[in-house]
Enzyme design. Structure first.
Site, PDB file in Angstrom:
ATOM      1  N   CYS A  30       1.138  23.617  23.797  1.00  0.00           N
ATOM      2  CA  CYS A  30       0.411  24.426  22.823  1.00  0.00           C
ATOM      3  C   CYS A  30       1.047  24.232  21.451  1.00  0.00           C
ATOM      4  O   CYS A  30       2.084  23.585  21.313  1.00  0.00           O
ATOM      5  CB  CYS A  30       0.452  25.901  23.204  1.00  0.00           C
ATOM      6  SG  CYS A  30      -0.381  26.317  24.744  1.00  0.00           S
ATOM      7  N   GLY A  77       4.803  26.557  26.031  1.00  0.00           N
ATOM      8  CA  GLY A  77       5.681  26.142  27.113  1.00  0.00           C
ATOM      9  C   GLY A  77       5.213  26.630  28.458  1.00  0.00           C
ATOM     10  O   GLY A  77       4.049  26.979  28.661  1.00  0.00           O
ATOM     11  N   ARG A 116      -4.128  26.676  21.636  1.00  0.00           N
ATOM     12  CA  ARG A 116      -3.904  26.822  23.070  1.00  0.00           C
ATOM     13  C   ARG A 116      -4.340  25.615  23.895  1.00  0.00           C
ATOM     14  O   ARG A 116      -5.440  25.102  23.726  1.00  0.00           O
ATOM     15  CB  ARG A 116      -4.648  28.058  23.590  1.00  0.00           C
ATOM     16  CG  ARG A 116      -4.354  28.376  25.047  1.00  0.00           C
ATOM     17  CD  ARG A 116      -5.185  29.532  25.547  1.00  0.00           C
ATOM     18  NE  ARG A 116      -4.835  29.895  26.916  1.00  0.00           N
ATOM     19  CZ  ARG A 116      -5.546  30.701  27.687  1.00  0.00           C
ATOM     20  NH1 ARG A 116      -6.655  31.256  27.202  1.00  0.00           N
ATOM     21  NH2 ARG A 116      -5.153  30.975  28.914  1.00  0.00           N
ATOM     22  N   LEU A 117      -3.450  25.189  24.787  1.00  0.00           N
ATOM     23  CA  LEU A 117      -3.783  24.282  25.864  1.00  0.00           C
ATOM     24  C   LEU A 117      -3.674  25.096  27.149  1.00  0.00           C
ATOM     25  O   LEU A 117      -2.591  25.520  27.532  1.00  0.00           O
ATOM     26  CB  LEU A 117      -2.826  23.088  25.913  1.00  0.00           C
ATOM     27  CG  LEU A 117      -3.075  22.079  27.035  1.00  0.00           C
ATOM     28  CD1 LEU A 117      -4.396  21.352  26.817  1.00  0.00           C
ATOM     29  CD2 LEU A 117      -1.933  21.071  27.134  1.00  0.00           C
ATOM     30  N   SER A 118      -4.786  25.345  27.786  1.00  0.00           N
ATOM     31  CA  SER A 118      -4.820  26.260  28.930  1.00  0.00           C
ATOM     32  C   SER A 118      -4.288  25.579  30.186  1.00  0.00           C
ATOM     33  O   SER A 118      -4.829  24.560  30.619  1.00  0.00           O
ATOM     34  CB  SER A 118      -6.253  26.743  29.182  1.00  0.00           C
ATOM     35  OG  SER A 118      -6.761  27.377  28.030  1.00  0.00           O
ATOM     36  N   ILE A 119      -3.236  26.155  30.766  1.00  0.00           N
ATOM     37  CA  ILE A 119      -2.647  25.647  32.000  1.00  0.00           C
ATOM     38  C   ILE A 119      -2.649  26.726  33.076  1.00  0.00           C
ATOM     39  O   ILE A 119      -3.071  26.505  34.207  1.00  0.00           O
ATOM     40  CB  ILE A 119      -1.199  25.160  31.773  1.00  0.00           C
ATOM     41  CG1 ILE A 119      -1.159  24.064  30.701  1.00  0.00           C
ATOM     42  CG2 ILE A 119      -0.598  24.651  33.083  1.00  0.00           C
ATOM     43  CD1 ILE A 119      -1.862  22.794  31.083  1.00  0.00           C
ATOM     44  N   ILE A 120      -2.163  27.926  32.715  1.00  0.00           N
ATOM     45  CA  ILE A 120      -2.118  29.054  33.643  1.00  0.00           C
ATOM     46  C   ILE A 120      -3.004  30.163  33.096  1.00  0.00           C
ATOM     47  O   ILE A 120      -2.866  30.537  31.931  1.00  0.00           O
ATOM     48  CB  ILE A 120      -0.673  29.561  33.828  1.00  0.00           C
ATOM     49  CG1 ILE A 120       0.206  28.438  34.405  1.00  0.00           C
ATOM     50  CG2 ILE A 120      -0.623  30.782  34.737  1.00  0.00           C
ATOM     51  CD1 ILE A 120       1.667  28.791  34.497  1.00  0.00           C
ATOM     52  N   ASP A 141       1.726  33.298  32.130  1.00  0.00           N
ATOM     53  CA  ASP A 141       3.171  33.433  31.920  1.00  0.00           C
ATOM     54  C   ASP A 141       3.467  33.938  30.505  1.00  0.00           C
ATOM     55  O   ASP A 141       4.543  34.474  30.244  1.00  0.00           O
ATOM     56  CB  ASP A 141       3.897  32.122  32.199  1.00  0.00           C
ATOM     57  CG  ASP A 141       3.428  30.972  31.327  1.00  0.00           C
ATOM     58  OD1 ASP A 141       2.289  31.012  30.823  1.00  0.00           O
ATOM     59  OD2 ASP A 141       4.185  29.999  31.159  1.00  0.00           O
TER      60      ASP A 141
END
Length: 335
Positions: free
Chosen positions: A2, A76, A49-53, A100
């Protein structure tokens, strides 16, 4: 990955939403899935934002605490966030998301700066305390996630990349000659300076507190390498420990709400990681990049690791994807 950014004018001048958006735009490649901005008089925070969780909007940032006192912009992944979440729930915290990011926010509220030592992961974040009028910035132990900061023209700013800071208040761009000396000598910069005067890299294992009242940033080291071991064990025990911790590290980093893949270069590092990941995720997708080597010869031919990567992929039974880059492709990437 992100992107985080923000600044505070400590001469009480209101922040510019235009500048804040320009700071975000400069690092939009770090987070194509969403963006957010928070402004309050002379303080502004941005997030890409890079959406991972938790892919929902509940995980969007900047994230604001329920009492509106704390605002977080975080980049992170915290691998032990589920464990920390359980502890916080027992302490009475309520969560609105599965991210997170919310665990990071509530951990900082509960334990303050001591929360940083509880984080197992890669991270860079900025937390604004609207009561104390302070920014807390921090970076992970190994410096996996980048974080830069600057104090210039009555402004404290921070960002994941320097180009974002350059957008702040007509930033006075001057060359830091010492950085060039370091780079031309060692092909790297080993201190916290950059090629720009007044822009610094927050070093790995550090956090900093910027106080609006004192108009200064105080830096603190919370972690350092410790190579000394007081436990005397034999070779087999060392191998068992290495095997245990290596597997644990890879497994912890496989937590994701999006599809997981692995870059496979053909070397021992990526091959070992892929080996463990493929046991957990059958038909794991692997990726290798190579170059058009039709015009090279001799030693340069050995730079192409596609054949080795393919052999590892076949052995591990992964779903392999290969890309060949030409010189034209590389020129496009550089542009």
């Amino acid at each position: 990955m992100c992107g985080i950014a923000g600044y505070i004018n400590f001469n009480n001048q209101p922040v510019s939403k235009f500048i804040l958006k320009e700071m975000g735009k400069a690092i939009e490649h770090r987070g194509p899935d969403g963006e957010g901005y928070w402004l309050n008089n002379n303080v502004g925070i941005a997030h890409k934002r890079l959406s991972i969780i938790d892919l929902s909007d509940a995980g969007s940032q900047p994230m604001i605490s329920k009492n509106k006192r704390f605002i977080l912009s975080y980049n992170g992944e915290i691998y032990n966030y589920r464990e920390l979440r359980k502890i916080l729930i027992k302490k009475g915290y309520f969560f609105s998301s599965q991210s997170d990011s919310e665990v990071v926010l509530n951990s900082l509220i509960e334990w303050g700066k001591n929360a940083i030592e509880k984080f197992n992961g890669m991270f860079a974040f900025a937390l604004w305390d609207n009561e104390k009028k302070e920014f807390l910035i921090a970076r992970d132990r190994y410096g996996i996630k980048p974080l830069y900061y600057s104090i210039q023209r009555n402004t404290f700013s921070f960002a994941s990349e320097q180009k974002s800071i350059l957008k702040v208040n007509n930033f006075n761009r001057k060359i830091e000659h010492q950085a060039f000396v370091e780079y031309l000598t060692f092909q790297n910069i080993f201190s916290n300076i950059t090629f720009f005067k007044d822009i610094y890299l927050l070093q790995p294992g550090y956090f900093g507190v910027f106080s609006e009242k004192n108009k200064s940033l105080n830096l603190f080291k919370y972690w350092d390498y410790l190579f000394k071991s007081e436990n005397k064990i034999n070779q087999n025990e060392y191998e068992d420990q290495l095997n245990f911790y290596f597997k644990q590290a890879v497994e912890r980093q496989l937590v994701s709400d999006v599809e997981i893949g692995s870059y496979l270069s053909g070397g021992i590092d990526s091959g070992s990681i892929t080996s463990i990941a493929s046991k957990i995720y059958p038909n794991l997708k692997t990726f290798t990049c190579g170059f058009d080597l039709t015009s090279v010869s001799n030693l340069e031919l050995g730079f192409d690791e596609r054949k080795k990567a393919k052999q590892i992929s076949t052995f591990l039974k992964t779903e392999h994807n290969e890309m060949i880059l030409s010189y034209g492709d590389m020129e496009k990437c550089l542009k």
